[in-house]
Design an enzyme around this catalytic site. Structure first.
Site, PDB file in Angstrom:
ATOM      1  N   GLY A 228       0.827  -1.214   0.000  1.00 48.92           N
ATOM      2  CA  GLY A 228       0.000   0.000   0.000  1.00 48.92           C
ATOM      3  C   GLY A 228       0.860   1.262   0.000  1.00 48.92           C
TER       4      GLY A 228
ATOM      5  CB  ALA B   3       6.597   5.305  -3.175  1.00 56.35           C
TER       6      ALA B   3
ATOM      7  CD  GLN C 290      14.748  14.390 -43.661  1.00 58.42           C
ATOM      8  OE1 GLN C 290      14.782  13.181 -43.858  1.00 58.42           O
ATOM      9  NE2 GLN C 290      14.329  15.233 -44.592  1.00 58.42           N
TER      10      GLN C 290
ATOM     11  CD  GLU D 191       8.700   2.716  -4.491  1.00 64.06           C
ATOM     12  OE1 GLU D 191       7.707   1.980  -4.467  1.00 64.06           O
ATOM     13  OE2 GLU D 191       9.025   3.466  -3.560  1.00 64.06           O
TER      14      GLU D 191
HETATM   15  P1  TGC Z   1      -0.229 -10.563  -3.701  1.00 65.41           P
HETATM   16  O1  TGC Z   1      -0.799 -11.856  -3.190  1.00 65.41           O
HETATM   17  O2  TGC Z   1      -0.512 -10.168  -5.095  1.00 65.41           O
HETATM   18  O3  TGC Z   1      -0.699  -9.385  -2.739  1.00 65.41           O
HETATM   19  C1  TGC Z   1      -0.656  -9.486  -1.328  1.00 65.41           C
HETATM   20  C2  TGC Z   1      -1.704  -8.521  -0.777  1.00 65.41           C
HETATM   21  O4  TGC Z   1      -1.341  -7.183  -1.122  1.00 65.41           O
HETATM   22  C3  TGC Z   1      -2.367  -6.565  -1.941  1.00 65.41           C
HETATM   23  N1  TGC Z   1      -1.673  -5.752  -2.948  1.00 65.41           N
HETATM   24  C4  TGC Z   1      -1.565  -4.430  -2.876  1.00 65.41           C
HETATM   25  N2  TGC Z   1      -2.059  -3.543  -2.009  1.00 65.41           N
HETATM   26  C5  TGC Z   1      -1.762  -2.242  -2.201  1.00 65.41           C
HETATM   27  N3  TGC Z   1      -0.999  -1.811  -3.223  1.00 65.41           N
HETATM   28  C6  TGC Z   1      -0.466  -2.669  -4.109  1.00 65.41           C
HETATM   29  N4  TGC Z   1       0.318  -2.228  -5.098  1.00 65.41           N
HETATM   30  C7  TGC Z   1      -0.754  -4.053  -3.960  1.00 65.41           C
HETATM   31  N5  TGC Z   1      -0.404  -5.160  -4.642  1.00 65.41           N
HETATM   32  C8  TGC Z   1      -0.971  -6.200  -4.013  1.00 65.41           C
HETATM   33  C9  TGC Z   1      -3.138  -7.731  -2.513  1.00 65.41           C
HETATM   34  O5  TGC Z   1      -4.454  -7.353  -2.838  1.00 65.41           O
HETATM   35  C10 TGC Z   1      -3.085  -8.719  -1.368  1.00 65.41           C
HETATM   36  O6  TGC Z   1      -4.018  -8.283  -0.398  1.00 65.41           O
HETATM   37  P2  TGC Z   1      -4.800  -9.346   0.549  1.00 65.41           P
HETATM   38  O7  TGC Z   1      -5.789  -8.532   1.301  1.00 65.41           O
HETATM   39  O8  TGC Z   1      -5.431 -10.329  -0.391  1.00 65.41           O
HETATM   40  O9  TGC Z   1      -3.760  -9.976   1.415  1.00 65.41           O
HETATM   41  O10 TGC Z   1       1.327 -10.606  -3.400  1.00 65.41           O
HETATM   42  P3  TGC Z   1       2.516 -11.354  -4.143  1.00 65.41           P
HETATM   43  O11 TGC Z   1       3.413 -11.898  -3.087  1.00 65.41           O
HETATM   44  O12 TGC Z   1       1.988 -12.300  -5.170  1.00 65.41           O
HETATM   45  O13 TGC Z   1       3.309 -10.162  -4.835  1.00 65.41           O
HETATM   46  C11 TGC Z   1       2.826  -9.419  -5.890  1.00 65.41           C
HETATM   47  C12 TGC Z   1       3.921  -8.465  -6.425  1.00 65.41           C
HETATM   48  C13 TGC Z   1       5.019  -9.260  -7.088  1.00 65.41           C
HETATM   49  C14 TGC Z   1       3.242  -7.560  -7.418  1.00 65.41           C
HETATM   50  C15 TGC Z   1       4.508  -7.636  -5.247  1.00 65.41           C
HETATM   51  O14 TGC Z   1       5.218  -8.431  -4.359  1.00 65.41           O
HETATM   52  C16 TGC Z   1       5.408  -6.525  -5.714  1.00 65.41           C
HETATM   53  O15 TGC Z   1       4.945  -5.436  -5.994  1.00 65.41           O
HETATM   54  N6  TGC Z   1       6.768  -6.756  -5.780  1.00 65.41           N
HETATM   55  C17 TGC Z   1       7.725  -5.691  -6.062  1.00 65.41           C
HETATM   56  C18 TGC Z   1       8.446  -5.314  -4.780  1.00 65.41           C
HETATM   57  C19 TGC Z   1       8.764  -3.845  -4.740  1.00 65.41           C
HETATM   58  O16 TGC Z   1       8.232  -3.032  -5.458  1.00 65.41           O
HETATM   59  N7  TGC Z   1       9.626  -3.466  -3.795  1.00 65.41           N
HETATM   60  C20 TGC Z   1       9.923  -2.100  -3.594  1.00 65.41           C
HETATM   61  C21 TGC Z   1      10.692  -1.910  -2.318  1.00 65.41           C
HETATM   62  S1  TGC Z   1      10.683  -0.220  -1.725  1.00 65.41           S
HETATM   63  C22 TGC Z   1      11.612   0.628  -2.840  1.00 65.41           C
HETATM   64  O17 TGC Z   1      12.024   0.172  -3.839  1.00 65.41           O
HETATM   65  C23 TGC Z   1      11.830   2.035  -2.487  1.00 65.41           C
HETATM   66  S2  TGC Z   1      12.762   2.935  -3.597  1.00 65.41           S
HETATM   67  C24 TGC Z   1      12.445   4.418  -2.923  1.00 65.41           C
HETATM   68  C25 TGC Z   1      13.098   5.580  -3.536  1.00 65.41           C
HETATM   69  O18 TGC Z   1      14.315   5.765  -3.302  1.00 65.41           O
HETATM   70  O19 TGC Z   1      12.389   6.376  -4.170  1.00 65.41           O
HETATM   71  P1  FAD Z   2      15.339  -9.168  -8.384  1.00 69.56           P
HETATM   72  O1  FAD Z   2      13.998  -9.310  -7.740  1.00 69.56           O
HETATM   73  O2  FAD Z   2      16.376 -10.162  -8.082  1.00 69.56           O
HETATM   74  O3  FAD Z   2      15.124  -9.081  -9.968  1.00 69.56           O
HETATM   75  C1  FAD Z   2      16.202  -9.256 -10.877  1.00 69.56           C
HETATM   76  C2  FAD Z   2      15.632  -9.334 -12.278  1.00 69.56           C
HETATM   77  O4  FAD Z   2      14.736 -10.463 -12.363  1.00 69.56           O
HETATM   78  C3  FAD Z   2      14.805  -8.103 -12.669  1.00 69.56           C
HETATM   79  O5  FAD Z   2      14.959  -7.834 -14.021  1.00 69.56           O
HETATM   80  C4  FAD Z   2      13.368  -8.565 -12.415  1.00 69.56           C
HETATM   81  O6  FAD Z   2      12.418  -7.869 -13.213  1.00 69.56           O
HETATM   82  C5  FAD Z   2      13.473 -10.017 -12.828  1.00 69.56           C
HETATM   83  N1  FAD Z   2      12.395 -10.821 -12.196  1.00 69.56           N
HETATM   84  C6  FAD Z   2      12.236 -11.105 -10.878  1.00 69.56           C
HETATM   85  N2  FAD Z   2      11.129 -11.835 -10.692  1.00 69.56           N
HETATM   86  C7  FAD Z   2      10.563 -11.996 -11.915  1.00 69.56           C
HETATM   87  C8  FAD Z   2       9.389 -12.638 -12.397  1.00 69.56           C
HETATM   88  N3  FAD Z   2       8.545 -13.251 -11.572  1.00 69.56           N
HETATM   89  N4  FAD Z   2       9.146 -12.601 -13.724  1.00 69.56           N
HETATM   90  C9  FAD Z   2       9.975 -11.956 -14.573  1.00 69.56           C
HETATM   91  N5  FAD Z   2      11.086 -11.334 -14.186  1.00 69.56           N
HETATM   92  C10 FAD Z   2      11.385 -11.349 -12.871  1.00 69.56           C
HETATM   93  N6  FAD Z   2      14.009  -1.272  -1.247  1.00 69.56           N
HETATM   94  C11 FAD Z   2      13.442  -0.919  -0.050  1.00 69.56           C
HETATM   95  O7  FAD Z   2      12.799  -1.740   0.613  1.00 69.56           O
HETATM   96  N7  FAD Z   2      13.565   0.354   0.421  1.00 69.56           N
HETATM   97  C12 FAD Z   2      14.247   1.308  -0.243  1.00 69.56           C
HETATM   98  O8  FAD Z   2      14.330   2.450   0.212  1.00 69.56           O
HETATM   99  C13 FAD Z   2      14.878   0.957  -1.477  1.00 69.56           C
HETATM  100  N8  FAD Z   2      15.629   1.876  -2.141  1.00 69.56           N
HETATM  101  C14 FAD Z   2      16.346   1.485  -3.250  1.00 69.56           C
HETATM  102  C15 FAD Z   2      17.264   2.371  -3.825  1.00 69.56           C
HETATM  103  C16 FAD Z   2      18.017   1.967  -4.907  1.00 69.56           C
HETATM  104  C17 FAD Z   2      19.037   2.891  -5.476  1.00 69.56           C
HETATM  105  C18 FAD Z   2      17.829   0.691  -5.487  1.00 69.56           C
HETATM  106  C19 FAD Z   2      18.611   0.262  -6.690  1.00 69.56           C
HETATM  107  C20 FAD Z   2      16.932  -0.194  -4.914  1.00 69.56           C
HETATM  108  C21 FAD Z   2      16.194   0.193  -3.779  1.00 69.56           C
HETATM  109  N9  FAD Z   2      15.340  -0.713  -3.143  1.00 69.56           N
HETATM  110  C22 FAD Z   2      14.721  -0.369  -1.959  1.00 69.56           C
HETATM  111  C23 FAD Z   2      15.259  -2.097  -3.603  1.00 69.56           C
HETATM  112  C24 FAD Z   2      14.374  -2.289  -4.840  1.00 69.56           C
HETATM  113  O9  FAD Z   2      13.026  -2.177  -4.516  1.00 69.56           O
HETATM  114  C25 FAD Z   2      14.701  -3.653  -5.425  1.00 69.56           C
HETATM  115  O10 FAD Z   2      15.979  -3.547  -5.988  1.00 69.56           O
HETATM  116  C26 FAD Z   2      13.676  -4.089  -6.457  1.00 69.56           C
HETATM  117  O11 FAD Z   2      12.440  -4.377  -5.845  1.00 69.56           O
HETATM  118  C27 FAD Z   2      14.142  -5.335  -7.249  1.00 69.56           C
HETATM  119  O12 FAD Z   2      14.638  -6.313  -6.415  1.00 69.56           O
HETATM  120  P2  FAD Z   2      16.087  -6.980  -6.715  1.00 69.56           P
HETATM  121  O13 FAD Z   2      17.060  -5.882  -6.895  1.00 69.56           O
HETATM  122  O14 FAD Z   2      16.323  -7.968  -5.642  1.00 69.56           O
HETATM  123  O15 FAD Z   2      15.913  -7.691  -8.106  1.00 69.56           O
END
Ligand code: TGC
Ligand code: FAD
Length: 395
Positions: free
Chosen positions: A248, A253, A290, A374
């Site tokens: 959520g 973000a 171009q 994200e």
């Molecule tokens: P799944 O079973 O699909 O979902 C679990 C529960 O979550 C709900 N849900 C969401 N709720 C709010 N917002 C969303 N975007 C949601 N997506 C799913 C869903 O309805 C369910 O709810 P409930 O009530 O049924 O329990 O979960 P899954 O394990 O199959 O995963 C789905 C997937 C792969 C899409 C999810 O894990 C995912 O989005 N993975 C990517 C991880 C990610 O984005 N990590 C980011 C880390 S933070 C970061 O990168 C900060 S960078 C910050 C910066 O510097 O700007």
């Molecule tokens: P992986 O999950 O190992 O993925 C590697 C590759 O495999 C990617 O190309 C991906 O798309 C692919 N892949 C993985 N699963 C699948 C699939 N099912 N199907 C097809 N392709 C797939 N996280 C936080 O919690 N908090 C933060 O503040 C935060 N800040 C960040 C800042 C920076 C600069 C960076 C680089 C990352 C940050 N992150 C943070 C982590 C970020 O959210 C993760 O890097 C991101 O979610 C991807 O995870 P991973 O790097 O482990 O890649």
């Protein structure tokens, strides 16, 4: 065709309120006057220019959409998005700083916390008297955060947390960390993911900075190491359980990122356009060839489409009907076109494009992170695939 600094080819301003335009232009002016002069040195030397933090707070950009009662600006979702656009026109690291503080630290306290927690933390976070970070990703669980190993165990008066988080923006400089960990729900007899507000001065907590990055060099990225870290009972965010808690926050973000990267793309487009008009090769400006014009035309088109996606995304959010997959579409598309724009702009600048004389390669390198964090491009593709078919394809 006028000045493209902001890019308004489709009269997008006509879709905005006066307040939204004022907020955008105020942030734009601040970035130009105060941030652009310091960013290249910060990027070259890999530090976050922390002297600008109080100014970002003063502009009301931290938790900007949250209610004024908590010391926040209470602006519209679209105004907030446009502010993120302008911050990222400066640098993705600047927008990251604001995104993490607002969407990943203040939002969960607001949405999942008690009133006491809100009153204790939000006004200070809004003023940047406290800095926060968000720990979800782990070394072995990035795209699949539900597999996390970090664990909380109930003890007398609180919880004991053990685990490690990786790639955490602002980790080393944070006063508090929102840490997501598995906790056994004794009644249900199974683990649940819960959020904790962790004081980073707690015994057993450390946050070593991750160095040697080629991307987001002007942003702090850290590991979080938690070894028997005690969090008192009032550090638990009580009002959410399960992965939907952190996801959520990500929806908030990702919304800001969808707008933000348009700013980075605008900066690259503007730089490439000006350069192409001035750079003489084969006796005329390269902008008269171009092949160069085609690149600029594609950039303009993609930026304009991305802007329209953002404005409508903002309006849906303001209406209260926003679905996470709608945010995924915008995050996925806009990161892709921004990165493509940066790469093409780099090409137009020739050798000059690789220097810090111009902001283009810096944006390009930053966007390599933004398209990964994200939710990677692939993950957002799968979110859309699931939205279309009803069939999840993540595992
Ligand atoms: P799944 O079973 O699909 O979902 C679990 C529960 O979550 C709900 N849900 C969401 N709720 C709010 N917002 C969303 N975007 C949601 N997506 C799913 C869903 O309805 C369910 O709810 P409930 O009530 O049924 O329990 O979960 P899954 O394990 O199959 O995963 C789905 C997937 C792969 C899409 C999810 O894990 C995912 O989005 N993975 C990517 C991880 C990610 O984005 N990590 C980011 C880390 S933070 C970061 O990168 C900060 S960078 C910050 C910066 O510097 O700007
Ligand atoms: P992986 O999950 O190992 O993925 C590697 C590759 O495999 C990617 O190309 C991906 O798309 C692919 N892949 C993985 N699963 C699948 C699939 N099912 N199907 C097809 N392709 C797939 N996280 C936080 O919690 N908090 C933060 O503040 C935060 N800040 C960040 C800042 C920076 C600069 C960076 C680089 C990352 C940050 N992150 C943070 C982590 C970020 O959210 C993760 O890097 C991101 O979610 C991807 O995870 P991973 O790097 O482990 O890649």
């Amino acid at each position: 065709m006028g000045n493209f600094t902001g890019v308004d080819f489709y009269e997008i301003d006509s879709l905005l309120t006066e307040d939204e335009i004022t907020i955008r232009d105020t942030v734009r002016g601040w970035v130009e006057e105060k941030f652009l002069p310091v960013i290249e040195d910060a990027y070259d030397n890999a530090y976050f220019p922390k002297e600008i933090i109080p100014q970002v707070a003063e502009l009301g950009l931290l938790g900007a959409t949250l209610p004024e009662k908590y010391g926040c600006a209470g602006v519209s979702a679209t105004a907030y998005g446009l502010a993120m656009q302008e911050l990222e026109r400066g640098d993705s690291g600047l927008r990251s700083f604001a995104s993490v503080q607002g969407s990943l630290v203040m939002y969960p306290i607001y949405a999942y916390g008690t009133e006491e927690q809100r009153m204790k933390y939000l006004p200070k976070l809004a003023k940047a008297e406290l800095i926060g970070c968000f720990g979800l990703t782990e070394p072995d669980f990035g795209s699949d955060p539900g597999g996390m190993i970090t664990r909380a165990v109930k003890v007398d008066g609180g919880y004991m947390i053990n685990g490690a988080k990786m790639w955490i923006t602002n980790g080393t400089v944070a006063d508090i960390a929102i840490v997501w960990a598995k906790l056994k729900n004794e009644e249900k007899g199974r683990d649940e993911i819960k959020g904790f507000i962790v004081d980073t001065r707690s015994k057993g907590f450390s946050a070593p900075e991750q160095k040697r990055k080629h991307s987001l060099r002007a942003s702090v990225t850290s590991e979080l190491v938690l070894q028997d870290v005690f969090v008192p009972d009032d550090g638990l965010l009580p009002n959410v359980s399960g992965l939907k808690g952190p996801l959520g926050c990500l929806t908030q973000a990702r919304f800001g990122i969808a707008f933000g990267v348009v700013g980075a793309a605008m900066a690259c487009f503007h730089t490439a356009t000006e350069y192409a008009k001035g750079r003489i090769m084969f006796g005329k400006p390269i902008g008269q060839f171009q092949l160069v014009q085609q690149k600029l035309a594609i950039m303009l088109t993609e930026i304009t489409k991305a802007q329209l996606v953002c404005i409508q995304l903002g309006r849906i959010k303001e209406r209260g009907t926003l679905k996470p997959e709608q945010v995924s579409l915008a995050k996925r598309n806009n990161c892709e076109i921004a990165l493509q724009t940066a790469r093409e702009a780099r090409d137009i600048l020739g050798a000059n494009g690789i220097t810090s004389e111009y902001p283009v390669m810096r944006h390009m390198c930053n966007l390599e992170s933004v398209i990964t964090y994200e939710g990677t491009h692939n993950i957002h593709t799968l979110v859309l695939g699931e939205a279309v078919t009803g069939l999840p394809a993540y595992r």
